[in-house]
Design a protein around this motif. Structure first.
Motif, PDB file in Angstrom:
ATOM      1  N   THR A 168      12.513   4.539 -14.605  1.00 27.29           N
ATOM      2  CA  THR A 168      13.696   4.220 -13.129  1.00 27.29           C
ATOM      3  C   THR A 168      12.302   3.228 -12.450  1.00 27.29           C
ATOM      4  OG1 THR A 168      14.671   6.671 -13.368  1.00 27.29           O
ATOM      5  CG2 THR A 168      14.671   5.572 -11.193  1.00 27.29           C
ATOM      6  N   ILE A 169      11.161   3.776 -11.847  1.00 27.76           N
ATOM      7  CA  ILE A 169       9.750   3.275 -11.979  1.00 27.76           C
ATOM      8  C   ILE A 169      10.292   1.968 -12.240  1.00 27.76           C
ATOM      9  CG2 ILE A 169       7.711   3.711 -11.872  1.00 27.76           C
ATOM     10  CD1 ILE A 169       7.643   6.723 -11.843  1.00 27.76           C
ATOM     11  N   GLY A 170       9.778   2.339 -13.715  1.00 26.57           N
ATOM     12  CA  GLY A 170      10.029   0.534 -14.103  1.00 26.57           C
ATOM     13  C   GLY A 170      10.713  -0.322 -13.852  1.00 26.57           C
ATOM     14  N   ILE A 171      12.010  -0.050 -13.278  1.00 22.74           N
ATOM     15  CA  ILE A 171      13.445  -0.938 -12.703  1.00 22.74           C
ATOM     16  C   ILE A 171      13.019  -0.984 -11.340  1.00 22.74           C
ATOM     17  CG2 ILE A 171      15.399  -0.819 -11.871  1.00 22.74           C
ATOM     18  CD1 ILE A 171      16.040   0.567 -14.987  1.00 22.74           C
ATOM     19  N   ALA A 172      12.227   0.276 -10.871  1.00 19.29           N
ATOM     20  CA  ALA A 172      12.103  -0.671  -8.881  1.00 19.29           C
ATOM     21  C   ALA A 172      11.128  -0.929  -8.787  1.00 19.29           C
ATOM     22  CB  ALA A 172      11.316   1.630  -8.541  1.00 19.29           C
ATOM     23  N   ILE A 173       9.686  -1.172  -9.441  1.00 17.77           N
ATOM     24  CA  ILE A 173       8.408  -1.582  -9.197  1.00 17.77           C
ATOM     25  C   ILE A 173       8.606  -3.352  -8.772  1.00 17.77           C
ATOM     26  CG2 ILE A 173       6.541  -3.232  -9.925  1.00 17.77           C
ATOM     27  CD1 ILE A 173       5.773   0.186 -11.167  1.00 17.77           C
ATOM     28  N   PRO A 174      10.259  -4.025 -10.356  1.00 15.04           N
ATOM     29  CA  PRO A 174      10.668  -5.470  -9.216  1.00 15.04           C
ATOM     30  C   PRO A 174      11.066  -5.556  -8.415  1.00 15.04           C
ATOM     31  CG  PRO A 174      10.606  -4.853 -12.013  1.00 15.04           C
ATOM     32  CD  PRO A 174      10.583  -3.631 -11.517  1.00 15.04           C
ATOM     33  N   GLY A 175      11.889  -4.164  -8.069  1.00 11.45           N
ATOM     34  CA  GLY A 175      12.446  -4.478  -6.571  1.00 11.45           C
ATOM     35  C   GLY A 175      11.863  -4.083  -5.417  1.00 11.45           C
ATOM     36  N   SER A 176      10.784  -3.500  -5.703  1.00 10.81           N
ATOM     37  CA  SER A 176       9.797  -3.302  -4.703  1.00 10.81           C
ATOM     38  C   SER A 176       8.991  -5.012  -3.559  1.00 10.81           C
ATOM     39  CB  SER A 176       8.937  -2.269  -4.426  1.00 10.81           C
ATOM     40  OG  SER A 176       8.122  -2.495  -3.857  1.00 10.81           O
ATOM     41  N   PHE A 177       8.608  -5.887  -4.894  1.00 10.99           N
ATOM     42  CA  PHE A 177       8.228  -7.300  -5.366  1.00 10.99           C
ATOM     43  C   PHE A 177       9.546  -7.710  -4.381  1.00 10.99           C
ATOM     44  CE2 PHE A 177       5.084  -5.180  -7.986  1.00 10.99           C
ATOM     45  CZ  PHE A 177       3.656  -5.671  -6.700  1.00 10.99           C
ATOM     46  N   LEU A 178      10.157  -8.009  -4.760  1.00  7.42           N
ATOM     47  CA  LEU A 178      10.915  -8.198  -3.750  1.00  7.42           C
ATOM     48  C   LEU A 178      11.408  -8.328  -3.012  1.00  7.42           C
ATOM     49  CD1 LEU A 178      13.509 -11.173  -5.045  1.00  7.42           C
ATOM     50  CD2 LEU A 178      15.090  -9.524  -5.989  1.00  7.42           C
ATOM     51  N   GLY A 179      11.661  -7.614  -2.789  1.00  3.42           N
ATOM     52  CA  GLY A 179      12.531  -6.478  -1.567  1.00  3.42           C
ATOM     53  C   GLY A 179      11.139  -7.309  -0.675  1.00  3.42           C
ATOM     54  N   ALA A 180       9.768  -7.132  -0.822  1.00  2.00           N
ATOM     55  CA  ALA A 180       8.263  -6.639  -0.248  1.00  2.00           C
ATOM     56  C   ALA A 180       8.668  -8.920   0.543  1.00  2.00           C
ATOM     57  CB  ALA A 180       7.356  -7.390  -0.769  1.00  2.00           C
ATOM     58  N   PHE A 181       8.813  -9.052  -0.881  1.00  2.00           N
ATOM     59  CA  PHE A 181       9.424 -10.955  -0.720  1.00  2.00           C
ATOM     60  C   PHE A 181       9.531 -11.402  -0.009  1.00  2.00           C
ATOM     61  CE2 PHE A 181      10.329 -14.908  -2.173  1.00  2.00           C
ATOM     62  CZ  PHE A 181      10.044 -15.701  -2.535  1.00  2.00           C
ATOM     63  N   LEU A 182      11.332 -10.779  -0.100  1.00  2.00           N
ATOM     64  CA  LEU A 182      12.887 -11.304   0.892  1.00  2.00           C
ATOM     65  C   LEU A 182      11.980 -10.749   2.077  1.00  2.00           C
ATOM     66  CD1 LEU A 182      15.372 -10.626  -2.216  1.00  2.00           C
ATOM     67  CD2 LEU A 182      14.036 -12.692  -0.964  1.00  2.00           C
ATOM     68  N   PHE A 183      11.807 -10.467   2.250  1.00  2.00           N
ATOM     69  CA  PHE A 183      11.336  -9.309   3.739  1.00  2.00           C
ATOM     70  C   PHE A 183      10.529 -10.072   4.499  1.00  2.00           C
ATOM     71  CE2 PHE A 183      10.088  -6.552   7.237  1.00  2.00           C
ATOM     72  CZ  PHE A 183      11.114  -6.276   8.150  1.00  2.00           C
ATOM     73  N   ASN A 184       9.704 -10.851   3.565  1.00  2.00           N
ATOM     74  CA  ASN A 184       9.196 -12.000   4.188  1.00  2.00           C
ATOM     75  C   ASN A 184       9.375 -13.146   5.243  1.00  2.00           C
ATOM     76  OD1 ASN A 184       5.640 -11.810   4.886  1.00  2.00           O
ATOM     77  ND2 ASN A 184       6.008 -13.721   3.754  1.00  2.00           N
ATOM     78  N   LYS A 185      10.493 -13.214   4.236  1.00  2.00           N
ATOM     79  CA  LYS A 185      11.311 -14.727   4.411  1.00  2.00           C
ATOM     80  C   LYS A 185      12.009 -14.457   4.704  1.00  2.00           C
ATOM     81  CE  LYS A 185       9.548 -17.023   0.028  1.00  2.00           C
ATOM     82  NZ  LYS A 185       8.820 -17.884   0.955  1.00  2.00           N
ATOM     83  N   ILE A 186      12.565 -13.405   5.449  1.00  2.00           N
ATOM     84  CA  ILE A 186      13.751 -12.635   6.847  1.00  2.00           C
ATOM     85  C   ILE A 186      12.670 -12.822   8.204  1.00  2.00           C
ATOM     86  CG2 ILE A 186      14.793 -11.635   7.901  1.00  2.00           C
ATOM     87  CD1 ILE A 186      15.799 -10.861   4.979  1.00  2.00           C
ATOM     88  N   LEU A 187      11.853 -12.631   8.201  1.00  3.24           N
ATOM     89  CA  LEU A 187      10.829 -12.183   9.494  1.00  3.24           C
ATOM     90  C   LEU A 187      10.216 -13.077   9.397  1.00  3.24           C
ATOM     91  CD1 LEU A 187       8.752  -9.694  10.724  1.00  3.24           C
ATOM     92  CD2 LEU A 187       7.045 -10.547   8.695  1.00  3.24           C
TER      93      LEU A 187
END
Length: 249
Positions: free
Chosen positions: A38-57
């Motif tokens: 579950t952690i292995g799946i969540a880590i890429p999701g975390s980086f994707l969220g960090a990247f996309l939120f910065n784009k939206i910001l």
């Protein structure tokens, strides 16, 4: 930003290693394997969220375009936190057949999340991002040419907000380590949400400005975190009182 990457990777690897060492006796092997998956799946999701939120910001400043979406222009922790938790919850529901384990696992993982996060803030200091405002204090730091802080303020001394947040994270880690298991993740939401909300006022980089005029997007997320924590505490407290009444007849 090689040192930023080194700090991020070190934080993740160290946190998972300590998690395995500390929790291997209290968690069964199959359950541990599922948590790691579950952690292995969540880590890429975390980086994707960090990247996309910065784009939206920064979309308001740069305009939404294919170039904006493709180019790497940084990440934000809170975007990564939201993305990572959402993917963790979804993956958890798919991997674990037994219900009722999600909060248990979030509580177990909370201290290790804080540890990894503290390394991330050290990476921010090395990269000269997520910086504070100019200061005349002796603890002010000067960033090297090419860093975002230098590009904004030049050779002025900048308040090391990254170190202050790292110190606060270590205090949060120490606090939730001694808190009852069922409250660890809730305590993290409340404590980090409160600390980060206040630290935002000391940030010198562009914080964005939408949804609420005088609050940054990060502060809005912090208020949601605090609200969720308070509601959860009230619900758990009332639930425990109800159980005691039933047990006492």
């Amino acid at each position: 930003m090689p040192m930023f990457n080194v700090c991020i990777i070190t934080g993740i690897v160290l946190s998972i290693s300590i998690f395995l060492h500390k929790e291997q006796e209290s968690i069964e092997r199959d359950e541990m394997d599922s948590i790691l998956a579950t952690i292995g799946i969540a880590i890429p999701g975390s980086f994707l969220g960090a990247f996309l939120f910065n784009k939206i910001l920064f979309a308001e400043d740069s305009g939404i375009s294919l170039k904006l979406l493709v180019e790497y222009q940084g990440m934000t922790f809170l975007g990564g936190f939201v993305g990572g938790v959402l993917i963790f919850v979804l993956a958890h529901r798919c991997i674990f057949e037994k219900r009722g384990l999600l909060m248990k696992h979030l509580n177990v993982l909370a201290p290790y999340l804080v540890l990894a996060q503290s390394f991330g803030r050290l990476g921010c200091l090395c990269a000269g991002c997520c910086y504070g405002k100019p200061t005349s204090l002796i603890l002010g730091v000067r960033f090297v040419k090419g860093t975002p802080a230098y590009n904004h303020y030049g050779s002025q001394k900048i308040f090391p907000i990254q170190l202050l947040e790292c110190f606060c994270l270590l205090l949060i880690l120490f606090t939730i380590y001694f808190i009852s298991l069922q409250y660890k993740f809730i305590a993290y939401l409340f404590l980090y949400g409160s600390v980060r909300f206040l630290l935002e006022f000391l940030r010198g980089d562009n914080r964005g400005d939408f949804v609420v005029k005088y609050l940054s997007p990060s502060q809005c997320i912090c208020l949601i975190m605090i609200f969720i924590a308070l509601v959860s505490i009230i619900w758990l407290t009332n639930n425990q009182k109800g159980r005691r009444k039933l047990e006492n007849g």
